[in-house]
Enzyme design. Structure first.
Site, PDB file in Angstrom:
ATOM      1  CB  CYS A 161     -17.149  -1.710  16.723  1.00 24.50           C
ATOM      2  SG  CYS A 161     -16.155  -0.941  15.436  1.00 24.50           S
ATOM      3  CB  CYS A 164     -15.657  -0.811  11.810  1.00 24.46           C
ATOM      4  SG  CYS A 164     -16.233   0.861  12.126  1.00 24.46           S
ATOM      5  CB  CYS A 193     -16.837   3.809  14.744  1.00 22.99           C
ATOM      6  SG  CYS A 193     -18.120   2.565  14.969  1.00 22.99           S
ATOM      7  CG  HIS A 244      -0.158   0.364   7.316  1.00 25.92           C
ATOM      8  ND1 HIS A 244       0.013   0.869   6.041  1.00 25.92           N
ATOM      9  CD2 HIS A 244      -0.179  -0.973   7.196  1.00 25.92           C
ATOM     10  CE1 HIS A 244       0.073  -0.147   5.197  1.00 25.92           C
ATOM     11  NE2 HIS A 244      -0.031  -1.266   5.865  1.00 25.92           N
ATOM     12  CB  CYS A 282     -20.865   0.397  14.141  1.00 28.84           C
ATOM     13  SG  CYS A 282     -19.472  -0.663  13.729  1.00 28.84           S
ATOM     14  CB  ILE A 317      -9.270 -12.335   4.158  1.00 30.61           C
ATOM     15  CG1 ILE A 317      -9.520 -13.839   4.011  1.00 30.61           C
ATOM     16  CG2 ILE A 317      -8.425 -12.023   5.396  1.00 30.61           C
ATOM     17  CD1 ILE A 317     -10.319 -14.482   5.109  1.00 30.61           C
ATOM     18  CG  LEU A 359      -5.149 -10.980   1.686  1.00 27.35           C
ATOM     19  CD1 LEU A 359      -5.522 -10.718   3.132  1.00 27.35           C
ATOM     20  CD2 LEU A 359      -3.654 -11.163   1.537  1.00 27.35           C
ATOM     21  N   GLY A 360      -6.213 -11.121  -1.852  1.00 28.01           N
ATOM     22  CA  GLY A 360      -5.660 -10.225  -2.874  1.00 28.01           C
ATOM     23  C   GLY A 360      -6.721  -9.266  -3.402  1.00 28.01           C
ATOM     24  CG  HIS A 391      -0.519   0.544  -4.506  1.00 26.21           C
ATOM     25  ND1 HIS A 391      -0.524   0.275  -5.851  1.00 26.21           N
ATOM     26  CD2 HIS A 391      -0.724  -0.636  -3.886  1.00 26.21           C
ATOM     27  CE1 HIS A 391      -0.725  -1.030  -6.028  1.00 26.21           C
ATOM     28  NE2 HIS A 391      -0.836  -1.604  -4.846  1.00 26.21           N
ATOM     29  CB  THR A 424      -0.909   0.010   1.257  1.00 20.47           C
ATOM     30  OG1 THR A 424      -1.642  -1.204   1.275  1.00 20.47           O
ATOM     31  CG2 THR A 424      -1.847   1.190   1.263  1.00 20.47           C
TER      32      THR A 424
HETATM   33  P1  NAD Z   1       2.800  -8.498  -3.275  1.00 18.15           P
HETATM   34  O1  NAD Z   1       2.798  -7.591  -4.436  1.00 18.15           O
HETATM   35  O2  NAD Z   1       4.029  -8.631  -2.434  1.00 18.15           O
HETATM   36  O3  NAD Z   1       2.389  -9.973  -3.741  1.00 18.15           O
HETATM   37  C1  NAD Z   1       1.623 -10.269  -4.870  1.00 18.15           C
HETATM   38  C2  NAD Z   1       2.322 -11.411  -5.580  1.00 18.15           C
HETATM   39  O4  NAD Z   1       1.479 -11.918  -6.616  1.00 18.15           O
HETATM   40  C3  NAD Z   1       3.629 -10.973  -6.248  1.00 18.15           C
HETATM   41  O5  NAD Z   1       4.718 -11.723  -5.741  1.00 18.15           O
HETATM   42  C4  NAD Z   1       3.384 -11.242  -7.723  1.00 18.15           C
HETATM   43  O6  NAD Z   1       4.543 -11.666  -8.400  1.00 18.15           O
HETATM   44  C5  NAD Z   1       2.314 -12.339  -7.659  1.00 18.15           C
HETATM   45  N1  NAD Z   1       1.569 -12.523  -8.919  1.00 18.15           N
HETATM   46  C6  NAD Z   1       1.346 -11.637  -9.911  1.00 18.15           C
HETATM   47  N2  NAD Z   1       0.677 -12.215 -10.924  1.00 18.15           N
HETATM   48  C7  NAD Z   1       0.454 -13.497 -10.574  1.00 18.15           C
HETATM   49  C8  NAD Z   1      -0.193 -14.603 -11.197  1.00 18.15           C
HETATM   50  N3  NAD Z   1      -0.775 -14.508 -12.395  1.00 18.15           N
HETATM   51  N4  NAD Z   1      -0.242 -15.780 -10.524  1.00 18.15           N
HETATM   52  C9  NAD Z   1       0.326 -15.897  -9.309  1.00 18.15           C
HETATM   53  N5  NAD Z   1       0.953 -14.892  -8.671  1.00 18.15           N
HETATM   54  C10 NAD Z   1       1.001 -13.703  -9.285  1.00 18.15           C
HETATM   55  O7  NAD Z   1       1.579  -8.044  -2.352  1.00 18.15           O
HETATM   56  P2  NAD Z   1       1.268  -8.397  -0.818  1.00 18.15           P
HETATM   57  O8  NAD Z   1       1.660  -7.255   0.019  1.00 18.15           O
HETATM   58  O9  NAD Z   1       1.784  -9.750  -0.514  1.00 18.15           O
HETATM   59  O10 NAD Z   1      -0.319  -8.407  -0.886  1.00 18.15           O
HETATM   60  C11 NAD Z   1      -0.982  -9.420  -1.604  1.00 18.15           C
HETATM   61  C12 NAD Z   1      -2.356  -8.954  -2.057  1.00 18.15           C
HETATM   62  O11 NAD Z   1      -3.195  -8.754  -0.930  1.00 18.15           O
HETATM   63  C13 NAD Z   1      -2.368  -7.605  -2.790  1.00 18.15           C
HETATM   64  O12 NAD Z   1      -3.367  -7.666  -3.795  1.00 18.15           O
HETATM   65  C14 NAD Z   1      -2.776  -6.624  -1.718  1.00 18.15           C
HETATM   66  O13 NAD Z   1      -3.402  -5.488  -2.254  1.00 18.15           O
HETATM   67  C15 NAD Z   1      -3.742  -7.451  -0.921  1.00 18.15           C
HETATM   68  N6  NAD Z   1      -3.936  -7.084   0.478  1.00 18.15           N
HETATM   69  C16 NAD Z   1      -5.177  -7.308   0.986  1.00 18.15           C
HETATM   70  C17 NAD Z   1      -5.435  -7.039   2.314  1.00 18.15           C
HETATM   71  C18 NAD Z   1      -6.791  -7.302   2.852  1.00 18.15           C
HETATM   72  O14 NAD Z   1      -7.060  -6.910   3.988  1.00 18.15           O
HETATM   73  N7  NAD Z   1      -7.665  -7.965   2.103  1.00 18.15           N
HETATM   74  C19 NAD Z   1      -4.421  -6.549   3.147  1.00 18.15           C
HETATM   75  C20 NAD Z   1      -3.147  -6.358   2.607  1.00 18.15           C
HETATM   76  C21 NAD Z   1      -2.908  -6.633   1.269  1.00 18.15           C
HETATM   77 ZN    ZN Z   2     -17.505   0.432  14.032  1.00 15.20          ZN
END
Ligand code: NAD
Ligand code: ZN
Length: 334
Positions: free
Chosen positions: A86, A94, A80, A50, A83, A274, A249-250, A30, A27
């Site tokens: 929470c 939240c 918060c 963070h 809610c 997640i 997660l992604g 980004h 993040t």
């Molecule tokens: P990261 O960029 O370190 O890991 C992503 C990995 O995916 C990279 O190593 C990349 O090479 C790989 N990748 C790309 N294309 C691919 C494919 N076609 N097949 C397989 N792997 C592939 O990111 P991160 O910090 O490990 O975070 C992972 C993901 O989770 C991100 O999308 C991020 O935005 C998200 N995220 C979600 C939460 C949540 O609360 N849901 C929290 C943190 C991060």
């Molecule tokens: Zn709340």
């Protein structure tokens, strides 16, 4: 950009923390690149960051359970507090959550102020550079713990920072077979070091057949989607067996098209979405994991840099030669 900022003020329920170490998250990259998401979400001026550990230097008048001098990390999602979510143990979803380093000032600074209820006191046996990564370790823990993995075949799509932590956690949690799809060879190598059994490059022909061959022709029982890449998400669902569970997660950059009928409905798939970390179940689990498997987490903190070298840290992450970069602040007076 590194700038002088005033020492943050604290309210009656807050603490002031002198930051000792801070992790760089995707993040933060980004925001550093000022991409479309950041332009829509971030309202500068803002101190980003963070993931951190630090030492309490001042407490608000209503704070009772911690003292100056204590070493702490903190949950960066601030619910918060009143809610329905929470109040029912679901502060991670939240609606009015505020995130440090995104919605309000974060930890890439000498000091951060935060609500005392969000603190996580850190035991002495956990060194700063590992205590600084509780946040992403917790994302991985939350995802792996969303569905039992012991004795099961697991497919992890995306072995980035969080995916690699998830490999180590799934191994610790007793997964039978851990298959990883990841394009970066360096990260595939690390995945194998921390517990993966099968390493696959998404560009390889015959990849899906190999996953089927390793799972009696049925596909994996649990998918942990940790890439956010639309092709990986579709591939994961295609491979997941009937009755399997996908823990997502992604975060994809845009809307994603799925073959909902074929790959999800007719297969009777369960999806778990997640977000963040459970407060504070995930933190207890992550800490116990750190006690047991410190070496594996250590392996994934690939770089520790002085805070002033933050630009190098961002570059290492962008060119895919680092997994977790931790910036260390030398204690200064004042
Ligand atoms: P990261 O960029 O370190 O890991 C992503 C990995 O995916 C990279 O190593 C990349 O090479 C790989 N990748 C790309 N294309 C691919 C494919 N076609 N097949 C397989 N792997 C592939 O990111 P991160 O910090 O490990 O975070 C992972 C993901 O989770 C991100 O999308 C991020 O935005 C998200 N995220 C979600 C939460 C949540 O609360 N849901 C929290 C943190 C991060
Ligand atoms: Zn709340």
């Amino acid at each position: 950009m590194l700038k002088e900022a005033p020492k943050p003020a604290i309210g009656p329920g807050d603490v002031l923390i002198r930051v000792r170490a801070a992790g760089i998250c995707g993040t933060d990259v980004h925001i550093y690149d000022w991409d479309r998401w950041s332009q829509n979400r971030i309202r500068p001026p803002l101190i980003i960051g963070h993931e951190f550990v630090g030492e309490i230097v001042e407490i608000g008048q209503n704070v009772r359970h911690v003292k100056p001098g204590q070493r702490v990390s903190a949950e960066g999602h601030i619910g918060c507090g009143h809610c329905e979510f929470c109040r029912t143990g679901q502060a991670h979803i939240c609606n009015d959550v505020r995130i440090i380093g995104v919605d309000r000032d974060g930890c890439f600074a000498e000091y951060i102020s935060i609500e005392a209820g969000n603190l996580w006191p850190v035991p002495d046996v956990i060194p700063d550079h590992l205590a600084a990564v509780f946040d992403p370790l917790g994302n991985a823990m939350h995802t792996v713990m969303a569905e039992p993995v012991a004795g099961k075949s697991i497919l992890i799509t995306g072995a980035g920072t969080i995916g690699l932590f998830a490999v180590a956690i799934a191994h610790y949690a007793g997964a039978a077979t851990i298959m990883v799809i990841e394009p970066n060879a360096f990260k595939r190598g690390l995945a194998s070091e921390v517990g993966a059994d099968v390493l696959l490059d998404p560009g390889t022909e015959g990849l899906e057949q190999e996953v089927l061959d390793r799972t009696d022709g049925l596909g994996p029982q649990v998918l942990l989607e940790m890439s956010g890449n639309p092709n990986a998400i579709n591939q994961g669902f295609r491979l997941l067996r009937n009755g399997g569970c996908a823990c997502l997660l992604g975060i994809p950059p845009d809307k994603v098209t799925l073959d909902l009928a074929k790959d999800i409905i007719f297969k009777g798939v369960t999806i778990r979405a997640i977000n963040g970390r459970r407060m504070f179940d995930t933190w207890y689990q992550s800490q116990n994991f750190l006690f047991a498997e410190q070496q594996r987490v250590e392996r994934l903190v690939t770089h520790r840099l002085p805070f002033e070298q933050y630009e190098r840290g961002f570059e290492l992450l962008k060119n895919g030669t680092a997994v977790k970069v931790v910036l260390e602040l030398t204690a200064s007076e004042g």
